[in-house]
Design a protein around this motif. Structure first.
Motif, PDB file in Angstrom:
ATOM      1  N   SER A   1       0.831  -1.206   0.000  1.00  0.00           N
ATOM      2  CA  SER A   1       0.000   0.000   0.000  1.00  0.00           C
ATOM      3  C   SER A   1       0.863   1.253   0.000  1.00  0.00           C
ATOM      4  O   SER A   1       0.538   2.250  -0.653  1.00  0.00           O
ATOM      5  CB  SER A   1      -0.948   0.000   1.197  1.00  0.00           C
ATOM      6  OG  SER A   1      -0.237   0.037   2.417  1.00  0.00           O
TER       7      SER A   1
ATOM      8  N   MET B   1       0.568   4.084  -2.843  1.00  0.00           N
ATOM      9  CA  MET B   1       0.288   5.480  -2.494  1.00  0.00           C
ATOM     10  C   MET B   1       1.369   6.398  -3.035  1.00  0.00           C
ATOM     11  O   MET B   1       1.083   7.501  -3.537  1.00  0.00           O
ATOM     12  CB  MET B   1       0.169   5.628  -0.981  1.00  0.00           C
ATOM     13  CG  MET B   1      -1.091   5.034  -0.392  1.00  0.00           C
ATOM     14  SD  MET B   1      -1.255   5.383   1.377  1.00  0.00           S
ATOM     15  CE  MET B   1       0.075   4.374   2.067  1.00  0.00           C
TER      16      MET B   1
ATOM     17  N   LEU C   1       0.758   6.976  -6.735  1.00  0.00           N
ATOM     18  CA  LEU C   1      -0.416   7.811  -6.987  1.00  0.00           C
ATOM     19  C   LEU C   1      -0.142   9.274  -6.654  1.00  0.00           C
ATOM     20  O   LEU C   1      -0.477  10.175  -7.434  1.00  0.00           O
ATOM     21  CB  LEU C   1      -1.597   7.305  -6.162  1.00  0.00           C
ATOM     22  CG  LEU C   1      -2.262   6.007  -6.632  1.00  0.00           C
ATOM     23  CD1 LEU C   1      -3.273   5.517  -5.609  1.00  0.00           C
ATOM     24  CD2 LEU C   1      -2.948   6.224  -7.986  1.00  0.00           C
ATOM     25  N   VAL C   2       0.471   9.526  -5.502  1.00  0.00           N
ATOM     26  CA  VAL C   2       0.702  10.909  -5.084  1.00  0.00           C
ATOM     27  C   VAL C   2       1.747  11.577  -5.974  1.00  0.00           C
ATOM     28  O   VAL C   2       1.643  12.774  -6.274  1.00  0.00           O
ATOM     29  CB  VAL C   2       1.114  10.954  -3.598  1.00  0.00           C
ATOM     30  CG1 VAL C   2       1.466  12.370  -3.182  1.00  0.00           C
ATOM     31  CG2 VAL C   2      -0.016  10.433  -2.730  1.00  0.00           C
TER      32      VAL C   2
ATOM     33  N   LEU D   1      -2.158  12.902   2.851  1.00  0.00           N
ATOM     34  CA  LEU D   1      -3.017  12.599   1.699  1.00  0.00           C
ATOM     35  C   LEU D   1      -4.265  13.473   1.690  1.00  0.00           C
ATOM     36  O   LEU D   1      -4.714  13.934   0.631  1.00  0.00           O
ATOM     37  CB  LEU D   1      -3.421  11.120   1.722  1.00  0.00           C
ATOM     38  CG  LEU D   1      -2.318  10.102   1.428  1.00  0.00           C
ATOM     39  CD1 LEU D   1      -2.837   8.690   1.655  1.00  0.00           C
ATOM     40  CD2 LEU D   1      -1.806  10.253   0.006  1.00  0.00           C
TER      41      LEU D   1
ATOM     42  N   ASN E   1       5.228   8.416   4.902  1.00  0.00           N
ATOM     43  CA  ASN E   1       5.155   7.153   4.175  1.00  0.00           C
ATOM     44  C   ASN E   1       6.518   6.486   4.079  1.00  0.00           C
ATOM     45  O   ASN E   1       6.651   5.270   4.279  1.00  0.00           O
ATOM     46  CB  ASN E   1       4.582   7.386   2.774  1.00  0.00           C
ATOM     47  CG  ASN E   1       4.306   6.095   2.030  1.00  0.00           C
ATOM     48  OD1 ASN E   1       3.564   5.238   2.504  1.00  0.00           O
ATOM     49  ND2 ASN E   1       4.894   5.943   0.859  1.00  0.00           N
TER      50      ASN E   1
ATOM     51  N   ALA F   1      -5.754   7.013  -2.974  1.00  0.00           N
ATOM     52  CA  ALA F   1      -4.603   6.730  -2.113  1.00  0.00           C
ATOM     53  C   ALA F   1      -5.032   6.598  -0.646  1.00  0.00           C
ATOM     54  O   ALA F   1      -4.510   5.752   0.088  1.00  0.00           O
ATOM     55  CB  ALA F   1      -3.559   7.834  -2.260  1.00  0.00           C
TER      56      ALA F   1
END
Length: 483
Positions: free
Chosen positions: A282, A286, A289-290, A351, A391, A465
């Protein structure tokens, strides 16, 4: 108190047992390595028009000065991380800094464009080692409770490199000339090497891994796959065409062959079980995506500010520099907050900031002017800085010492793939939503409409995300209960 010897047991262990002064100098060396690898991209971009004139070459050829560097990093960063786990991260990081510095000399002295491109590819290989292994070294260098602060510092240096690159490159080109853009790395590289060689903990020698265990087939397949995908996203500026489709098909085939090879390898480059770890998978998703979302600000922002708001080039550059500046100022505080309140909680908070900022950009009317873009951009960038630090900390904290290099490489890879994908896909979304054949000549109304649609898509990616974060946490909790 004398500094610890590089080979002493306390130095090998890293963490709290090390001399605090030595830890600070070690972090300085790691930070400088991260700064150099970031400068390697941003300073060269601004010099492309000058290089085209200097070598009498078209833009399609000159752009390979940037592409060669990015492709080398993207295709090799995981393999370099794995190699560092096997033969020693300190040894490989020092080799990467040396290669980056020597290649910078070759770039600055290159008599032809193609020699410059070849030197840039070598520089990218050195940068891949620097990017992959700096984060991997944090667990060996600082106490666990200060991991977030160290990650925030590295994120800050990356942002400083991004923000400083265009202005530094412009000053060097206007002064000494384009060769100074590359030669400026040399004294910084020498300093980074001196700090790293003096203060980084020595490599562990426990005999658990050997050179013979390196996965050559997996490394080759992954490099070819990532290279095909990156080229598909960049050649022709990402517009779908026969070449792009063929490269995407080759990348899809490469993924299948790579998965099959890893399942059969005795010492795989990436164990398939890695991606069945919920928090790690995950975290990687994420990150991709970010990074895609963040590239949207770089793709859409210049057109919205120039075409939609009618700003001049200097004003556009000033507004866009606000993003990296905010990221640079937010990185270290974000790390301290992650250490205090928990990296997973702050991941979601970051996020949320990215999603709220993108949502505001998708709804802001043109009548708000520069403030209607700048304020949400600050929110997006601050949220990204918090997310990236938290993260990275969450992913790297619980990784075993023998896997830190490869996991750090995969984490950086997910970010790079997000940036490459965002430049192509989000650029295509913007062009389609604006309804113009050429965005550079589109009307202000069309550009404003395209911006709203594109940032609405970006907000949806941020929400995705957040859902991925919740899913990863739930799966990890379920696995823990079952175990």
């Amino acid at each position: 108190m004398k500094p610890l010897a590089a080979g002493s047991p306390a130095a090998l262990a890293g963490g709290p047992a090390r001399n605090p002064a030595s830890v600070r100098w070690a972090l300085a060396g790691l930070s400088l390595s991260m700064l150099l690898s970031s400068l390697g991209t941003s300073t060269a971009n601004v010099g492309l028009p000058t290089l085209a004139h200097a070598f009498g070459a078209p833009f399609q050829q000159v752009q390979w000065v940037v592409l060669a560097y990015l492709l080398a990093i993207t295709t090799l960063i995981v393999s370099v991380g794995r190699l560092g786990d096997m033969i020693g991260r300190r040894r490989l990081l020092l080799s990467g800094i040396s290669l980056f510095t020597a290649a910078s000399v070759l770039c600055g002295l290159a008599p032809t464009l193609w020699l410059l491109i070849a030197a840039r590819a070598a520089q990218g290989l050195g940068a891949a080692a620097m990017m992959a292994l700096t984060m991997a070294f944090v667990g060996d260098t600082v106490p666990k409770e200060r991991t977030g602060s160290a990650m925030g510092l590295l994120g800050t240096m990356s942002s400083v490199g991004t923000a400083l690159g265009p202005s530094l490159g412009g000053l060097l080109i206007a002064g000494p000339g384009w060769r100074a853009v590359f030669l400026v790395n040399v004294p910084l590289g020498v300093l980074a090497f001196a700090l790293a060689s003096r203060h980084l903990p020595a490599d562990r020698r426990d005999g658990r891994t050997e050179r013979g265990g390196f996965d050559h087939l997996g490394t080759l397949l992954l490099a070819l796959t990532l290279g095909a995908y990156s080229l598909a996203m960049t050649v022709g500026r990402g517009r779908p065409g026969p070449l792009n489709l063929a490269l995407l098909a080759a990348a899809a085939l490469g993924v299948g062959l790579f998965v099959r090879a890893e399942a059969r390898a005795a010492s795989p480059l990436l164990r398939p079980a890695v991606f069945r770890e919920p928090l790690l998978s995950s975290g990687l998703g994420m990150s991709a995506l970010v990074s895609t979302v963040m590239m949207t600000t770089l793709v859409v922002g210049p057109f919205h500010l120039s075409r939609g708001l009618g700003l001049g080039e200097a004003a556009v550059g000033l507004v866009l520099s606000a993003g990296p500046l905010v990221a640079a100022l937010t990185g270290v505080p974000a790390g301290r907050i992650a250490d205090r309140f928990g990296s997973r909680r702050m991941t979601v908070a970051g996020l949320a900031g990215v999603g709220l900022g993108c949502g505001a950009l998708s709804l802001a009317p043109v009548s708000l002017g520069v403030a209607g873009y700048l304020v949400p951009l600050v929110v997006v960038t601050a949220g990204y800085a918090v997310f990236q630090t938290a993260n990275n900390t969450s992913v790297m904290t619980d990784v075993g010492p023998d896997r830190r290099g490869v996991v750090s490489g995969v984490l950086n890879l997910s970010r790079n793939l997000g940036l490459v994908t965002g430049a192509s896909v989000m650029g295509a979304v913007f062009a389609l939503a604006s309804g113009a054949g050429d965005v550079a000549t589109a009307s202000p109304e069309d550009v404003a409409h395209g911006m709203r649609i594109t940032f609405a898509v970006a907000a949806a990616l941020a929400v995705t995300a957040i859902a991925l974060a919740a899913t990863g946490r739930a799966l990890a909790r379920r696995r823990a209960d079952a175990g």
